[in-house]
Design a protein around this motif. Sequence first.
Motif, PDB file in Angstrom:
ATOM      1  N   ILE A  80       5.542  42.627 119.989  1.00 55.89           N
ATOM      2  CA  ILE A  80       5.610  44.070 120.246  1.00 55.89           C
ATOM      3  C   ILE A  80       4.200  44.656 120.256  1.00 55.89           C
ATOM      4  O   ILE A  80       3.837  45.450 121.132  1.00 55.89           O
ATOM      5  N   GLY A  81       3.403  44.264 119.268  1.00 51.79           N
ATOM      6  CA  GLY A  81       2.019  44.740 119.222  1.00 51.79           C
ATOM      7  C   GLY A  81       1.207  44.302 120.419  1.00 51.79           C
ATOM      8  O   GLY A  81       0.405  45.065 120.955  1.00 51.79           O
ATOM      9  N   SER A  82       1.425  43.063 120.869  1.00 52.52           N
ATOM     10  CA  SER A  82       0.672  42.577 122.026  1.00 52.52           C
ATOM     11  C   SER A  82       1.049  43.333 123.297  1.00 52.52           C
ATOM     12  O   SER A  82       0.203  43.550 124.177  1.00 52.52           O
ATOM     13  N   SER A  83       2.306  43.740 123.408  1.00 51.55           N
ATOM     14  CA  SER A  83       2.724  44.549 124.562  1.00 51.55           C
ATOM     15  C   SER A  83       2.026  45.898 124.550  1.00 51.55           C
ATOM     16  O   SER A  83       1.531  46.372 125.589  1.00 51.55           O
ATOM     17  N   ILE A  84       1.970  46.515 123.384  1.00 54.38           N
ATOM     18  CA  ILE A  84       1.276  47.801 123.263  1.00 54.38           C
ATOM     19  C   ILE A  84      -0.217  47.622 123.519  1.00 54.38           C
ATOM     20  O   ILE A  84      -0.856  48.433 124.201  1.00 54.38           O
ATOM     21  N   GLY A  85      -0.784  46.551 122.978  1.00 55.99           N
ATOM     22  CA  GLY A  85      -2.203  46.283 123.204  1.00 55.99           C
ATOM     23  C   GLY A  85      -2.531  46.057 124.662  1.00 55.99           C
ATOM     24  O   GLY A  85      -3.578  46.488 125.145  1.00 55.99           O
ATOM     25  N   GLY A  86      -1.631  45.379 125.371  1.00 52.47           N
ATOM     26  CA  GLY A  86      -1.851  45.170 126.798  1.00 52.47           C
ATOM     27  C   GLY A  86      -1.906  46.476 127.573  1.00 52.47           C
ATOM     28  O   GLY A  86      -2.717  46.635 128.494  1.00 52.47           O
ATOM     29  N   LEU A  87      -1.044  47.428 127.191  1.00 56.65           N
ATOM     30  CA  LEU A  87      -1.066  48.739 127.835  1.00 56.65           C
ATOM     31  C   LEU A  87      -2.325  49.518 127.461  1.00 56.65           C
ATOM     32  O   LEU A  87      -2.915  50.205 128.303  1.00 56.65           O
ATOM     33  N   LEU A  88      -2.733  49.410 126.208  1.00 51.55           N
ATOM     34  CA  LEU A  88      -3.937  50.117 125.769  1.00 51.55           C
ATOM     35  C   LEU A  88      -5.193  49.571 126.436  1.00 51.55           C
ATOM     36  O   LEU A  88      -6.157  50.313 126.666  1.00 51.55           O
ATOM     37  N   SER A  89      -5.182  48.282 126.748  1.00 50.38           N
ATOM     38  CA  SER A  89      -6.384  47.664 127.309  1.00 50.38           C
ATOM     39  C   SER A  89      -6.766  48.263 128.658  1.00 50.38           C
ATOM     40  O   SER A  89      -7.952  48.284 129.016  1.00 50.38           O
ATOM     41  N   ILE A  90      -5.791  48.740 129.404  1.00 51.67           N
ATOM     42  CA  ILE A  90      -6.080  49.337 130.715  1.00 51.67           C
ATOM     43  C   ILE A  90      -6.964  50.560 130.565  1.00 51.67           C
ATOM     44  O   ILE A  90      -7.978  50.718 131.257  1.00 51.67           O
ATOM     45  N   ARG A  91      -6.585  51.426 129.633  1.00 53.04           N
ATOM     46  CA  ARG A  91      -7.379  52.638 129.418  1.00 53.04           C
ATOM     47  C   ARG A  91      -8.700  52.329 128.713  1.00 53.04           C
ATOM     48  O   ARG A  91      -9.735  52.930 129.034  1.00 53.04           O
ATOM     49  N   ILE A 135      -2.258  42.334 114.488  1.00 51.90           N
ATOM     50  CA  ILE A 135      -2.654  41.096 115.166  1.00 51.90           C
ATOM     51  C   ILE A 135      -2.155  41.108 116.605  1.00 51.90           C
ATOM     52  O   ILE A 135      -2.868  40.710 117.532  1.00 51.90           O
ATOM     53  N   GLY A 136      -0.913  41.571 116.799  1.00 49.26           N
ATOM     54  CA  GLY A 136      -0.370  41.650 118.149  1.00 49.26           C
ATOM     55  C   GLY A 136      -1.156  42.600 119.040  1.00 49.26           C
ATOM     56  O   GLY A 136      -1.444  42.285 120.199  1.00 49.26           O
ATOM     57  N   ILE A 137      -1.516  43.751 118.505  1.00 44.76           N
ATOM     58  CA  ILE A 137      -2.309  44.714 119.279  1.00 44.76           C
ATOM     59  C   ILE A 137      -3.654  44.099 119.656  1.00 44.76           C
ATOM     60  O   ILE A 137      -4.129  44.231 120.796  1.00 44.76           O
ATOM     61  N   LYS A 138      -4.268  43.420 118.709  1.00 38.80           N
ATOM     62  CA  LYS A 138      -5.551  42.765 118.981  1.00 38.80           C
ATOM     63  C   LYS A 138      -5.422  41.706 120.074  1.00 38.80           C
ATOM     64  O   LYS A 138      -6.265  41.629 120.983  1.00 38.80           O
TER      65      LYS A 138
END
Length: 343
Positions: A80-91, A135-138
């Motif tokens: 779940i965190g990695s999905s959110i992180g992937g979206l944040l990485s665009i911005r 960790i997922g967001i990272k």
Amino acid sequence: MSKLPIGQRLIVAVFACLIDSAFTFGFNLVLIPNMKQPITDWLKTMHSNVDDKPITTSAGILGYTVNPPLIRLLHAFIFIGSSIGGLLSIRMAKKVGRKGGLLMTSFISAFAALFAGYSKFFESSLLLFIGCFLIGIKIGISSSLGPLYLMEISPNKIRVRVTGLFSLFVTVGVLASFFICKYIGNKDYWPLVFSLNVIPAVIQLLILPSCPESPKYLSVIKGKELEAKNALKWLRGDNYNEEEINELRAELYQRRALGVLTLKDIVNNDVLLHALLISTMISDSSDRVSLQENGRSFERVKFKYLGMILMSQIKLRKFRKIAICKTVLPEKEKMKCISSSKV
């Protein structure tokens, strides 16, 4: 860092990027499966009493037993965190840059190690879940910005090989996670394994600030041609030539002329649609191959080889047919639909 020989500067910049993006990605990807038993036992201990009864029946937390739903939920928090992180990485790639985004992920990784590492000490499973979520967001951010930074700082001649190092370091991280968990991932020291995430983060924080930002980001996104030229000179040294900066300048003019591409623009452009369908199919097949626990490996592998064939042989109109087949049809009928299409 500027005193290093020219050839070593690129190596240092590449290593600083990989150590806390690709390596940490692989390390954390299999961390919980490698320590499933000690973490599960600890979660049982933490949630062993509800109305003075052990949680061994459907009367447990949220109507489930502790083993295995909580350990699966813990693993899910990473995804779940990695999905959110992937979206944040665009911005983040646009606002703070490739290098800036990677530095921010180092702080996220340090906080994740702190939360997960001290969860047992403070007897709080909440800290462990927060740590896994961070960790997922990272992972989501660094897995996007890492290859992007590597691609944009590398010379054209070795760009593919340098970018391919990301996958190599992911594999090295997986291997390191396996051996570390085998020897110290037991019931006493499993929090220490989570705390090890701070080491790559510190290494990146010490080295990466001395490296330049992506020349493409500086020139094309920010319009700072002089800073982009200085970054290229730092990376290339005597091998610097004006051709690269001219390419960046041409891309900047093209960006200003065309504006930001939308999905509609991509669909209406045969070349861009061609590339999008190829990359989507191969990316999808790679994800399927990496998750083989359901035992349908052939169904996953076939699209990988199909994508390789399509990349070199099949015409664009067949791509559209295959994209429709892959999207709307059941798994068993996809191959029939694809084979029935005519070039």
